[in-house]
Design a protein around this motif. Structure first.
Motif, PDB file in Angstrom:
ATOM      1  N   LEU A  89       0.765  -1.216   0.019  1.00  0.00           N
ATOM      2  CA  LEU A  89      -0.026  -0.044  -0.042  1.00  0.00           C
ATOM      3  C   LEU A  89       0.952   1.293  -0.141  1.00  0.00           C
ATOM      4  O   LEU A  89       0.542   2.007  -0.875  1.00  0.00           O
ATOM      5  N   ALA A  90       1.937   1.221   0.721  1.00  0.00           N
ATOM      6  CA  ALA A  90       2.891   2.440   0.815  1.00  0.00           C
ATOM      7  C   ALA A  90       3.322   2.450  -0.238  1.00  0.00           C
ATOM      8  O   ALA A  90       3.871   3.744  -0.766  1.00  0.00           O
ATOM      9  N   GLU A  96      -0.981  -5.928  -5.429  1.00  0.00           N
ATOM     10  CA  GLU A  96      -0.378  -6.677  -4.410  1.00  0.00           C
ATOM     11  C   GLU A  96      -0.732  -6.612  -3.055  1.00  0.00           C
ATOM     12  O   GLU A  96      -0.752  -7.576  -2.192  1.00  0.00           O
ATOM     13  N   ALA A  97      -1.183  -5.254  -2.748  1.00  0.00           N
ATOM     14  CA  ALA A  97      -1.671  -4.913  -1.252  1.00  0.00           C
ATOM     15  C   ALA A  97      -2.977  -5.760  -1.151  1.00  0.00           C
ATOM     16  O   ALA A  97      -3.078  -6.479  -0.152  1.00  0.00           O
ATOM     17  N   LEU A  98      -3.793  -5.980  -2.243  1.00  0.00           N
ATOM     18  CA  LEU A  98      -5.174  -6.485  -1.908  1.00  0.00           C
ATOM     19  C   LEU A  98      -4.676  -7.866  -1.901  1.00  0.00           C
ATOM     20  O   LEU A  98      -5.571  -8.611  -0.911  1.00  0.00           O
ATOM     21  N   HIS A  99      -4.065  -8.494  -2.518  1.00  0.00           N
ATOM     22  CA  HIS A  99      -3.651 -10.152  -2.484  1.00  0.00           C
ATOM     23  C   HIS A  99      -3.001 -10.361  -1.071  1.00  0.00           C
ATOM     24  O   HIS A  99      -3.456 -11.127  -0.498  1.00  0.00           O
ATOM     25  N   VAL A 116      -9.575  -8.917  12.592  1.00  0.00           N
ATOM     26  CA  VAL A 116     -10.430  -9.208  11.477  1.00  0.00           C
ATOM     27  C   VAL A 116     -11.094  -7.847  10.778  1.00  0.00           C
ATOM     28  O   VAL A 116     -11.248  -7.652   9.695  1.00  0.00           O
ATOM     29  N   ALA A 117     -11.645  -6.954  11.692  1.00  0.00           N
ATOM     30  CA  ALA A 117     -12.261  -5.790  11.363  1.00  0.00           C
ATOM     31  C   ALA A 117     -11.273  -4.901  10.540  1.00  0.00           C
ATOM     32  O   ALA A 117     -11.531  -4.148   9.608  1.00  0.00           O
ATOM     33  N   LYS A 118     -10.066  -4.829  11.078  1.00  0.00           N
ATOM     34  CA  LYS A 118      -9.202  -3.821  10.681  1.00  0.00           C
ATOM     35  C   LYS A 118      -8.785  -4.381   9.112  1.00  0.00           C
ATOM     36  O   LYS A 118      -8.729  -3.530   8.253  1.00  0.00           O
ATOM     37  N   LEU A 119      -8.659  -5.539   8.763  1.00  0.00           N
ATOM     38  CA  LEU A 119      -8.400  -6.352   7.657  1.00  0.00           C
ATOM     39  C   LEU A 119      -9.292  -6.194   6.780  1.00  0.00           C
ATOM     40  O   LEU A 119      -9.082  -5.791   5.527  1.00  0.00           O
ATOM     41  N   GLN A 120     -10.617  -6.210   7.241  1.00  0.00           N
ATOM     42  CA  GLN A 120     -11.787  -5.897   6.259  1.00  0.00           C
ATOM     43  C   GLN A 120     -11.826  -4.622   5.830  1.00  0.00           C
ATOM     44  O   GLN A 120     -12.180  -4.600   4.533  1.00  0.00           O
ATOM     45  N   SER A 121     -11.777  -3.502   6.665  1.00  0.00           N
ATOM     46  CA  SER A 121     -11.526  -2.335   6.366  1.00  0.00           C
ATOM     47  C   SER A 121     -10.690  -1.935   5.253  1.00  0.00           C
ATOM     48  O   SER A 121     -10.696  -1.403   4.298  1.00  0.00           O
ATOM     49  N   SER A 127      -9.651  -2.026  -2.291  1.00  0.00           N
ATOM     50  CA  SER A 127     -10.693  -2.383  -3.408  1.00  0.00           C
ATOM     51  C   SER A 127     -11.218  -1.065  -4.215  1.00  0.00           C
ATOM     52  O   SER A 127     -11.484  -0.954  -5.283  1.00  0.00           O
ATOM     53  N   GLN A 128     -11.835  -0.186  -3.327  1.00  0.00           N
ATOM     54  CA  GLN A 128     -12.387   0.955  -3.773  1.00  0.00           C
ATOM     55  C   GLN A 128     -11.259   1.714  -4.445  1.00  0.00           C
ATOM     56  O   GLN A 128     -11.508   2.436  -5.504  1.00  0.00           O
ATOM     57  N   GLN A 129     -10.073   1.752  -4.148  1.00  0.00           N
ATOM     58  CA  GLN A 129      -8.971   2.633  -4.690  1.00  0.00           C
ATOM     59  C   GLN A 129      -8.694   1.944  -6.254  1.00  0.00           C
ATOM     60  O   GLN A 129      -8.498   2.674  -7.044  1.00  0.00           O
ATOM     61  N   LEU A 130      -8.602   0.425  -6.243  1.00  0.00           N
ATOM     62  CA  LEU A 130      -8.419  -0.181  -7.354  1.00  0.00           C
ATOM     63  C   LEU A 130      -9.494   0.150  -8.743  1.00  0.00           C
ATOM     64  O   LEU A 130      -9.400   0.184  -9.621  1.00  0.00           O
TER      65      LEU A 130
END
Length: 137
Positions: A89-90, A96-99, A116-121, A127-130
Motif C-alpha cells: 500500500l505504501a 499486491e496489497a489487496l492480495h 479481522v475488522a481492521k483487515l476487512q476495512s 478495492s475501492q481505490q483499485l
C-alpha cells in the motif's frame, strides 16, 4: 574409666586427647535458623517432585496424543501477509496489497475480532481505490 564421647583413646602413649569427633565433617551453617533450613529443604524436595511429575505427565501426554491436523489459521503467517500488504500500500502497489491483505484475512483467527475488522476495512478501501478510474495512469 569413662571417656568423653568425642574422645577416643588411640595413641600408644595412652593419653586422652581428641583424635576424632562425629562432628568433624559436619558443615556449620552460620546465620541460618532451623526453620529457614527446613524451608529450603522442603523447597528443594518440592522442586524435584514437581520436575518428576511434570516429566511423567509430558511422557504420558506424548504417548496418548493423537496427531492433529495442521491449523487452518496461522497468526504468524497472517501477520507477515499484513505487513507485506501495508508495505505494498505504501509503495502504491494496490493489486499486491489487496492480495496480501486477503491472505492475511484468510489466515487470521476469527476470535481476533479487532484484527479481522481492521483487515476487512483495509481490503474494502484498497478495492475501492483499485476501482477508481484515476488509478489507471
Amino acid at each position: 574409666m569413662a571417656l568423653h564421647p568425642q574422645m577416643k583413646m588411640g595413641s600408644s602413649s595412652g593419653e586422652g586427647r581428641p583424635q576424632w569427633s562425629v562432628l568433624d565433617n559436619v558443615k556449620r551453617i552460620s546465620g541460618t535458623s532451623p526453620e529457614t533450613l527446613m524451608a529450603e529443604i522442603n523447597t528443594g524436595i518440592t522442586n524435584i517432585e514437581l520436575a518428576r511429575a511434570t516429566a511423567l505427565l509430558e511422557s504420558v501426554a506424548r504417548a496418548t496424543a493423537r496427531p492433529t491436523p495442521p491449523p487452518q489459521y496461522d497468526v504468524r503467517m497472517a501477520d507477515e501477509a499484513y505487513r507485506a500488504g501495508c508495505a505494498a500500500l505504501a509503495a502504491g502497489q494496490l493489486d499486491e496489497a489487496l492480495h496480501s491483505l486477503t491472505i492475511s484475512l484468510s489466515k487470521c483467527p476469527p476470535d481476533k475480532t479487532s484484527a479481522v475488522a481492521k483487515l476487512q476495512s483495509l481490503i474494502s478501501l484498497t478495492s475501492q481505490q483499485l476501482q477508481r478510474p484515476s488509478n489507471s495512469n
